[in-house]
Design a protein around this motif. Structure first.
Motif, PDB file in Angstrom:
ATOM      1  N   ILE A  37       0.842  -1.201   0.000  1.00  0.00           N
ATOM      2  CA  ILE A  37       0.000   0.000   0.000  1.00  0.00           C
ATOM      3  C   ILE A  37       0.874   1.247   0.000  1.00  0.00           C
ATOM      4  O   ILE A  37       0.595   2.234  -0.689  1.00  0.00           O
ATOM      5  N   ARG A  38       1.946   1.205   0.767  1.00  0.00           N
ATOM      6  CA  ARG A  38       2.839   2.358   0.861  1.00  0.00           C
ATOM      7  C   ARG A  38       3.458   2.695  -0.488  1.00  0.00           C
ATOM      8  O   ARG A  38       3.450   3.864  -0.913  1.00  0.00           O
ATOM      9  N   VAL A  39       3.983   1.701  -1.196  1.00  0.00           N
ATOM     10  CA  VAL A  39       4.643   1.989  -2.472  1.00  0.00           C
ATOM     11  C   VAL A  39       3.625   2.434  -3.513  1.00  0.00           C
ATOM     12  O   VAL A  39       3.918   3.306  -4.344  1.00  0.00           O
ATOM     13  N   ALA A  40       2.414   1.892  -3.465  1.00  0.00           N
ATOM     14  CA  ALA A  40       1.382   2.305  -4.419  1.00  0.00           C
ATOM     15  C   ALA A  40       0.960   3.753  -4.176  1.00  0.00           C
ATOM     16  O   ALA A  40       0.793   4.533  -5.123  1.00  0.00           O
ATOM     17  N   ALA A  41       0.812   4.121  -2.903  1.00  0.00           N
ATOM     18  CA  ALA A  41       0.450   5.504  -2.581  1.00  0.00           C
ATOM     19  C   ALA A  41       1.573   6.460  -2.986  1.00  0.00           C
ATOM     20  O   ALA A  41       1.313   7.544  -3.531  1.00  0.00           O
ATOM     21  N   GLY A  42       2.806   6.058  -2.726  1.00  0.00           N
ATOM     22  CA  GLY A  42       3.938   6.882  -3.136  1.00  0.00           C
ATOM     23  C   GLY A  42       4.004   7.042  -4.646  1.00  0.00           C
ATOM     24  O   GLY A  42       4.289   8.134  -5.155  1.00  0.00           O
ATOM     25  N   ALA A  43       3.744   5.962  -5.365  1.00  0.00           N
ATOM     26  CA  ALA A  43       3.755   6.014  -6.830  1.00  0.00           C
ATOM     27  C   ALA A  43       2.703   6.976  -7.349  1.00  0.00           C
ATOM     28  O   ALA A  43       2.953   7.743  -8.295  1.00  0.00           O
ATOM     29  N   ALA A  44       1.520   6.950  -6.739  1.00  0.00           N
ATOM     30  CA  ALA A  44       0.435   7.821  -7.194  1.00  0.00           C
ATOM     31  C   ALA A  44       0.795   9.293  -7.003  1.00  0.00           C
ATOM     32  O   ALA A  44       0.609  10.119  -7.914  1.00  0.00           O
ATOM     33  N   VAL A  45       1.324   9.639  -5.833  1.00  0.00           N
ATOM     34  CA  VAL A  45       1.679  11.029  -5.559  1.00  0.00           C
ATOM     35  C   VAL A  45       2.843  11.480  -6.446  1.00  0.00           C
ATOM     36  O   VAL A  45       2.814  12.565  -7.028  1.00  0.00           O
ATOM     37  N   LEU A  46       3.868  10.646  -6.559  1.00  0.00           N
ATOM     38  CA  LEU A  46       5.023  11.007  -7.380  1.00  0.00           C
ATOM     39  C   LEU A  46       4.664  11.112  -8.862  1.00  0.00           C
ATOM     40  O   LEU A  46       5.209  11.950  -9.584  1.00  0.00           O
ATOM     41  N   ALA A  47       3.736  10.268  -9.308  1.00  0.00           N
ATOM     42  CA  ALA A  47       3.298  10.340 -10.707  1.00  0.00           C
ATOM     43  C   ALA A  47       2.631  11.679 -10.995  1.00  0.00           C
ATOM     44  O   ALA A  47       2.836  12.279 -12.057  1.00  0.00           O
ATOM     45  N   VAL A  48       1.843  12.157 -10.034  1.00  0.00           N
ATOM     46  CA  VAL A  48       1.194  13.469 -10.200  1.00  0.00           C
ATOM     47  C   VAL A  48       2.239  14.574 -10.209  1.00  0.00           C
ATOM     48  O   VAL A  48       2.205  15.486 -11.045  1.00  0.00           O
ATOM     49  N   LEU A  49       3.198  14.505  -9.294  1.00  0.00           N
ATOM     50  CA  LEU A  49       4.241  15.531  -9.206  1.00  0.00           C
ATOM     51  C   LEU A  49       5.128  15.560 -10.445  1.00  0.00           C
ATOM     52  O   LEU A  49       5.589  16.624 -10.860  1.00  0.00           O
ATOM     53  N   ALA A  50       5.369  14.373 -11.025  1.00  0.00           N
ATOM     54  CA  ALA A  50       6.301  14.289 -12.155  1.00  0.00           C
ATOM     55  C   ALA A  50       5.619  14.290 -13.514  1.00  0.00           C
ATOM     56  O   ALA A  50       6.300  14.293 -14.538  1.00  0.00           O
TER      57      ALA A  50
END
Length: 282
Positions: A37-50
């Motif tokens: 769950i942690r890596v998926a949430a991080g991926a979602a936020v970083l994808a938006v930022l990048a």
């Protein structure tokens, strides 16, 4: 002033990962599910930022970095089944620094006497910390898992040294890492999770990891390697203070003494510029 505030916020985010993971696992959420769950949430936020600058998800280097990220996430979450938040952060931080030191030696980078002495002191403190007895609650298996996590993060940090676009690459690493966890879905599917654990994992991945790492990438280029290394000494200290205040995990005298020895050794080793490799945190 802005640099100081952003750096302080980034360090707090890094320390928060230990507190959030420990709290989530203590609440009853399976460590593997928490990591997924942690890596998926991080991926979602970083994808938006990048998204505006593009995301890099291809290439052998991307898979290597993502694999190192997954090793870190798995070892980190599993270790917090028994390790206190501050103790885990200290073991992780010391291992990352020692791992980067080992990589620099393999690459035949110059290591002055001050750095060698400092790392020797840090290693002595870490060994003392992990010795049985003395009121230090360090399960050997989980301590070993945190060391593995630290080596994974050191490898991930080293891979980031060659990343031309840090934010795009980090987003790609988290997306590939999410895919690797998804591929292992049958292994952790059905593992126990709690509502609080899910919320803590999302906060850890999306806020403490996603935004925290983005902040760190913003401030690191504006400071020297030595300054960055010394500032990151605050991470396990913040985690220990947070663990004592929020989780009731008050470290014993030997843990504090050994921890001080570890931090003093790392501080001594990073007192002056010594290498082109820098750590990006936990």
């Amino acid at each position: 002033m802005q640099l100081v505030l952003l750096t302080a916020l980034a360090l707090c985010f890094l320390a928060a990962n230990s507190l959030l993971t420990r709290a989530g696992v203590l609440d009853g959420t399976d460590p593997l599910a928490f990591a997924a769950i942690r890596v998926a949430a991080g991926a979602a936020v970083l994808a938006v930022l990048a998204a505006r600058r593009g995301i890099t998800v291809t290439g052998a280097r991307r898979w290597g970095a993502a694999a190192a990220l997954v090793v870190y996430l798995l070892g980190f979450s599993l270790a917090y089944r028994t390790l206190d938040a501050g103790l885990g952060a200290l073991i992780l931080f010391a291992t990352v620094q020692l791992g980067l030191f080992g990589l620099s030696l393999i690459r035949r980078e110059r290591a002055g006497p001050l750095r060698l002495v400092g790392m020797g002191v840090a290693l002595t403190g870490l060994v003392w910390l992990l010795l049985p007895g003395g009121g230090v609650r360090a399960d050997p298996v989980d301590a070993a898992l945190m060391i593995v996590a630290g080596l994974g993060w050191a490898a991930y940090t080293f891979a980031g040294k060659f990343e031309p676009k840090p934010l795009a690459g980090t987003a790609g690493n988290f997306l590939v890492g999410t895919a690797l966890f998804a591929a292992a879905f049958p292994i952790w599917w059905g593992a126990p999770v709690t509502l609080a654990g899910v919320v803590l994992a999302v906060v850890s991945g999306g806020l403490a990891s996603g935004i925290g790492y983005a902040l760190l990438f913003r401030v690191l280029p504006r400071m020297g390697v030595a300054t960055a290394g010394v500032l990151q000494l605050a991470v396990p200290v913040i985690a220990m203070a947070g663990g004592a205040a929020l989780l009731g995990e008050v470290p014993g005298v030997r843990a504090l003494a050994a921890g001080a020895l570890v931090l003093a050794g790392i501080g001594l080793a990073t007192a002056r510029p010594y290498s082109r490799i820098s750590s990006s945190g936990s």
